[in-house]
Design a protein around this motif. Structure first.
Motif, PDB file in Angstrom:
ATOM      1  N   PHE A  50       5.843  35.201  36.864  1.00  0.00           N
ATOM      2  CA  PHE A  50       4.465  35.302  35.742  1.00  0.00           C
ATOM      3  C   PHE A  50       4.578  36.683  35.098  1.00  0.00           C
ATOM      4  O   PHE A  50       4.360  37.571  35.814  1.00  0.00           O
ATOM      5  CB  PHE A  50       3.346  35.055  36.206  1.00  0.00           C
ATOM      6  N   VAL A  71       1.501  25.082  31.170  1.00  0.00           N
ATOM      7  CA  VAL A  71       1.295  26.528  31.083  1.00  0.00           C
ATOM      8  C   VAL A  71       2.292  27.126  32.152  1.00  0.00           C
ATOM      9  O   VAL A  71       2.737  28.275  32.099  1.00  0.00           O
ATOM     10  CB  VAL A  71      -0.272  26.636  31.976  1.00  0.00           C
ATOM     11  N   GLU A  72       2.825  26.449  33.048  1.00  0.00           N
ATOM     12  CA  GLU A  72       3.729  27.157  33.766  1.00  0.00           C
ATOM     13  C   GLU A  72       4.985  27.246  33.282  1.00  0.00           C
ATOM     14  O   GLU A  72       5.512  28.159  33.399  1.00  0.00           O
ATOM     15  CB  GLU A  72       4.064  26.174  35.242  1.00  0.00           C
ATOM     16  N   LYS A  82       4.173  30.208  30.058  1.00  0.00           N
ATOM     17  CA  LYS A  82       3.628  31.263  30.388  1.00  0.00           C
ATOM     18  C   LYS A  82       4.170  32.606  30.028  1.00  0.00           C
ATOM     19  O   LYS A  82       3.263  33.640  29.956  1.00  0.00           O
ATOM     20  CB  LYS A  82       2.742  31.381  32.002  1.00  0.00           C
ATOM     21  N   ASN A  83       5.340  32.698  29.917  1.00  0.00           N
ATOM     22  CA  ASN A  83       5.808  33.883  29.764  1.00  0.00           C
ATOM     23  C   ASN A  83       6.227  34.426  28.374  1.00  0.00           C
ATOM     24  O   ASN A  83       6.884  35.521  27.974  1.00  0.00           O
ATOM     25  CB  ASN A  83       7.381  34.129  30.568  1.00  0.00           C
ATOM     26  N   TRP A  95      -3.591  28.341  24.401  1.00  0.00           N
ATOM     27  CA  TRP A  95      -3.358  26.902  25.043  1.00  0.00           C
ATOM     28  C   TRP A  95      -4.311  25.911  24.341  1.00  0.00           C
ATOM     29  O   TRP A  95      -5.596  25.991  24.083  1.00  0.00           O
ATOM     30  CB  TRP A  95      -3.818  26.980  26.467  1.00  0.00           C
ATOM     31  N   ASP A 116      -4.545  31.128  33.948  1.00  0.00           N
ATOM     32  CA  ASP A 116      -4.065  32.241  32.962  1.00  0.00           C
ATOM     33  C   ASP A 116      -5.258  32.573  32.123  1.00  0.00           C
ATOM     34  O   ASP A 116      -5.468  32.052  30.959  1.00  0.00           O
ATOM     35  CB  ASP A 116      -3.200  31.337  31.907  1.00  0.00           C
TER      36      ASP A 116
END
Ligand code: GAL
Length: 978
Positions: A217, A404-405, A408-409, A416, A439
């Motif tokens: 992350f 999200v996972e 996320k970067n 979101w 997040d």
């Protein structure tokens, strides 16, 4: 079918849960040094009508041979089987195309068995783990490798991975996937789009060495007060983070502060780095930026952002949602080149490579979860809505988590979004809480619960201008609950959808943009939508066209509502995109020809004007007289300056003088070449913009053996119709016309409370007007033909007088229209229709162009001299409708080889010109472009006024100032054949 005992547990595809057997989700990575094997290509495929119609020997029997079994075919993966000759696509907007009884699905459940045999490459490492990754499968999959079942999953546009290391063989691995079109997950995937089952994104085998990055992350903030980037990378297992360009080499989990250039959509500065763990090196693309909700505004790096956005579905006319990289890149380039700076990934996370392109080229992204339950809105209080049914909550949270996972970067992702049109329910709260916890560095969006309970924005779709203005002033009607009201009233406002780009339109964009500029709370919006989802078809005699809902044998469908984009299905920009591009220009310029200055304003949020070069041009009657560069200071965002224009160039050329100033890229960028135009402005000067009606008396009309002669023309003695003008025989004389083939916006949507204009027009009979001749009179000052134009069964009518005068070799036609009776409706348009022989195939005009324009869609039309064939004047809306009008025309010439040219000159006011090879009635009757068959006649429309376009195919109709109300009309043109 086998019988199911009453109390038997439901099968996995009717399970509320998201699945089992797969790994927890993790970040997508641009590149890694771990081995990867793509399993894309040709697979073996068999379609069954039901979920359990075929046995599973294809997955479990060691000796299974698809070539020796019945029903197996080759199939391209990624792909949708319904686009490869197995079954058909189906389109519904809101309605589920099956009985609503969650989590149950119909027995008729198209099921695709997919099978692929593969060997490991020589160099595939012996040690470590391997993971099988699916990036997108609609809607439910059961997976086996080498006869062993790995698990099942739902969640179509989300990644799913399985650990398979222990099962792999060096050669002859058998991967088997059973895909069901319908599952419990289908209840969560009721987006307005085609239902397209299949393995539609890549399948990969990924090697996971010992000590490889399980998940990472990247937290990369920007402190706008100090100009420092704040970097911290979390990783399991721990490792080191290298960013050579910044001289950084730090441990994961550690924080570094260094001066950096921030990332914004305008300046997408990325720093390439590496995350190194014991077993793997993973590439990092770091963009430093900080997102915050502050002072009731959405800010990035301390500044308010204005979204000039679009809603993007993934769509390709041949491949459906199985998009290739080139198409994704084309989408981003097209957006950038058309001044778009934001994209809402309606209504599911896109292919991850798309987000990487947004990082690189610079677009703000609202990343939306794969979730919509709209079909429940048809039941009382959304009865049964999955987001209010806790049995679905784990699946909802699983979807939020996978999005999200995975994403996320990406620095481009700043918001979101929980999903689209699910009403309200606790499940949404659970998603929002999970996201905020995981997040807290991004904002959360949800529209369909207007309390904004789970959202950092007050978000709406299709709100009319007046309401947006009220919200802009934070004066919207209060919510009952004071706490919720306070939260909502202090939230930034977004139009997550507006300006429904279906067919001709959307109108009113400029007026929305004005509101976004005036009210800081209004942080812009996202036009609905990016592209028409039309699939290519051909008629029996080979004419190509794009099909839509209902063209594929669907029992329920929503017609052409799926074609509502700024691009045609083949990605040709529609006039709507060109209009939007003009309205959202990053530089605003206003010319004051009297003072000899242009007021330039930098309308960007972050960058100065340094990237642009400016120039001026002075034209007369569309021909360039002089031009040159314009020096504009590198104004900061929001700043403006008055810049002097050179003195008006002297010329004795007669005609209308026009100043144009332009801003273009000063150097090549990653998304367009130097010279690419980003903004322009124009201003006509001079007194001759439109000629006044001549006052000199002409010859009187006289009766001859042939008819009525008047100057260069001959008229029919019985009805006063124009027969000939100079050497041009006129097959269809000009007469009043008020009908246009209704646009999607004229038709409106069935749920609209407001008056739907086309319905009223048709009920009144404006599509079947009759012309009654009331008199033909000859007088010294010309020929007068009186008539009454009205439909059967109506008491209303239009008393219409045509007055003809000869002026030199021209005819001056003045038309007066007087409404009679109790008119209670708007008019589609008011103008003249005439017909010329088919050979009149070329049009040159001085007026607005090059593209079509209507009263509320005319920002992109530039005053100049334009030329096009009649065929090229047509805009091929997927569902045929009014199109192709050129506005603001001062004169036009229609030419045919070897025949006199017809010249039409505006008198007192410019006119709107349309020329086509079919009538409005034909256009109205056509369902597809292939129904439009050229006739013997080129129909020419010289329109005095049009009703606006608006956006009522889903949103508000035209603004009141664009309503065409019956009143007395008086307009004139001059006609000559030379
Ligand atoms: C919205 C919806 C979109 C689309 C649009 C109409 O309500 O969110 O998915 O259906 O209307 O085209």
């Amino acid at each position: 079918m086998r019988n199911r005992p009453e109390d038997a547990p439901l099968p996995y595809y009717e399970d509320f849960s998201p699945g089992h057997g797969d790994l927890p989700p993790r970040a997508w990575r641009p590149a890694s040094d771990a081995a990867r094997l793509s399993l894309d290509g040709t697979w073996d495929f068999r379609l069954s009508d039901t979920a359990e119609g075929a046995d599973t020997a294809f997955a479990t029997a060691e000796d299974f041979r698809p070539d020796a079994a019945a029903g197996w075919h080759p199939l391209a993966v990624p792909g949708h089987w319904v686009l490869q000759g197995h079954g058909a696509p189906a389109y519904t907007n809101v309605r589920y195309p099956f009985p609503v009884d969650p989590p149950r699905v119909p027995t008729e459940n198209p099921t695709g068995d997919h099978r692929r045999v593969f060997d490991l490459p020589e160099e595939w490492p012996e040690d470590g783990e391997s993971v099988l990754r699916f990036d997108g499968v609609e809607s439910c999959a059961r997976v086996w490798l080498n006869g062993r079942e790995l698990g099942v999953f739902q969640g179509s546009r989300l990644p799913h991975e399985f650990a398979v290391g222990g099962l792999l063989r060096r050669a002859g691995n058998v991967l088997a996937v059973r895909v069901h079109q319908w599952s419990a997950g289908s209840y969560l995937e009721d987006q307005d789009m085609w239902w397209l089952p299949g393995i539609f994104r890549e399948v990969n085998l990924l090697h996971r060495p010992a000590g490889a990055v399980e998940d990472h992350f990247v937290h990369a903030g920007f402190d706008h007060a100090t100009g420092e980037g704040v970097l911290r990378v979390e990783s399991s297992p721990a490792g080191r983070v290298l960013v050579p360009e910044l001289g950084l080499d730090l441990a994961t989990g550690e924080e570094a502060r260094v001066p950096v250039e921030p990332w914004t959509a305008e300046t997408p500065r990325l720093y390439t780095g590496e995350l190194v763990t014991e077993g793997e090196r993973v590439e990092l693309r770091i963009g430093f930026r900080t997102v915050a909700i502050e002072d009731g505004l959405f800010k990035v790096n301390g500044r308010r952002v204005l979204f000039r956005g679009v809603n993007r579905h993934e769509f390709h006319p041949e491949r459906g949602r199985a998009l290739d990289l080139a198409t994704m890149r084309e989408d981003v380039l097209l957006m950038k080149r058309n001044n778009i700076n934001a994209v809402r990934t309606s209504h599911y996370p896109p292919h991850p490579a798309f987000l990487q392109l947004c990082d690189e080229l610079g677009l703000w992204v609202v990343d939306e979860c794969d979730l919509e339950t709209h079909g429940f809105c048809d039941f009382e209080d959304w009865r049964g809505n999955p987001v209010a049914d806790e049995r679905f909550t784990p699946a909802l949270v699983d979807r939020a988590r996978r999005m999200v996972e995975r994403d996320k970067n990406h620095p481009s992702v700043v918001v979101w979004s929980l999903g689209n049109e699910c009403g309200a329910g606790e499940g949404l709260g659970a998603m929002s809480r999970w996201i905020r916890e995981r997040d807290p560095e991004r904002a959360v969006h949800y529209e369909n619960d207007h309390t904004s309970r789970d959202s950092d924005f007050y978000s709406r779709m299709y709100a009319p201008h007046a309401e947006v203005e009220l919200i802009g002033r934070r004066e919207e009607e209060a919510l009952e609950d004071p706490e919720l009201d306070a939260h909502r009233r202090s939230s930034p406002f977004l139009l997550c959808e507006y300006a429904h780009a279906m067919g001709n339109g959307p109108g009113g964009l400029a007026e929305y943009q004005r509101l976004f500029r005036e009210h800081e709370r209004c942080q812009g919006g996202f036009v609905w939508e990016w592209i028409d989802h039309g699939f290519p078809k051909t008629t029996a005699d080979g004419v190509p066209y794009f099909g839509y809902g209902g063209d594929f044998g669907e029992e329920l469908h929503d017609g052409s509502f799926v074609c509502d984009g700024l691009l045609f299905p083949d990605r040709t920009p529609s006039p709507g995109l060109l209009e939007y591009r003009k309205v959202i220009e990053p530089v605003l310029m206003e010319i004051d020809p009297v003072a000899g200055v242009v007021e330039v304003r930098n309308d960007q949020d972050f960058a100065d004007l340094g990237a642009f070069a400016f120039e001026w041009v002075y034209e007369v009657e569309g021909e360039s007289v002089a031009g040159g560069p314009l020096t504009v200071p590198p104004l900061g965002p929001g700043a403006s300056a008055r810049v002097e224009l050179p003195g008006r160039p002297g010329t004795d050329r007669p005609g209308t003088g026009v100043w144009t100033v332009r801003a273009a890229l000063a150097a090549d960028t990653a998304w367009a070449a130097r010279g690419h135009r980003v903004a322009w402005a124009q201003r006509a000067v001079g007194e001759r913009a439109v000629e006044p009606a001549p006052t000199t008396p002409g010859p009187a009309p006289r009766r001859t053996d042939e008819g009525i002669a008047l100057g260069p023309a001959l008229f029919d003695a019985r009805d006063g119709a124009l027969l000939r003008l100079g050497g041009l025989a006129v097959p269809h004389a000009p007469r009043l016309d008020v009908w246009r083939a209704p646009t999607d916006n004229d038709l409106g949507a069935s749920w609209q409370d407001d008056e739907r204009h086309a319905e009223v027009w048709r009920a009144l009979g404006l599509d079947r007007m009759r012309h009654r001749l009331d008199g033909v009179a000859l007088a010294d000052d010309g020929l007068t033909v009186r008539s009454r134009v009205a439909p059967a069964a109506a008491e209303v009518g239009l008393a219409t007088t045509y007055h003809w005068r000869a002026v030199g070799d021209e005819l001056l036609l003045t038309v007066t229209v007087q409404p009679e009776g109790p008119w209670r409706s708007t008019l589609p348009k008011v103008g003249l229709r005439l017909g010329l022989p088919a050979a009149y195939g070329t049009v040159t005009w001085f007026g607005g162009g090059p593209g079509e324009a209507y009263p509320d869609t005319r920002q992109a039309a530039a005053l100049g001299r334009h030329r096009a064939t009649v065929d090229a004047l047509q805009t091929p809306y997927v569902r045929p409708q009014e199109n192709g009008a050129r506005a603001d025309v001062r004169w036009a010439e229609l030419a045919a080889d070897g025949a006199p040219t017809l010249r039409v000159t505006a008198v007192d006011e410019p006119f709107t010109l349309t020329a086509r090879r079919w009538t409005p009635e034909h256009l109205d009757a056509a369902r597809h472009t292939s129904d439009l068959v050229p006739s013997e006649t080129v129909w020419v429309h010289l329109d005095h006024a049009h009703h606006g376009m608006g956006s009522q195919s889903c949103g508000p109709g035209p603004l009141p100032e664009y309503h065409l109300l019956p009143r007395e009309f008086r307009f004139a043109v001059r006609l000559a054949a030379r």
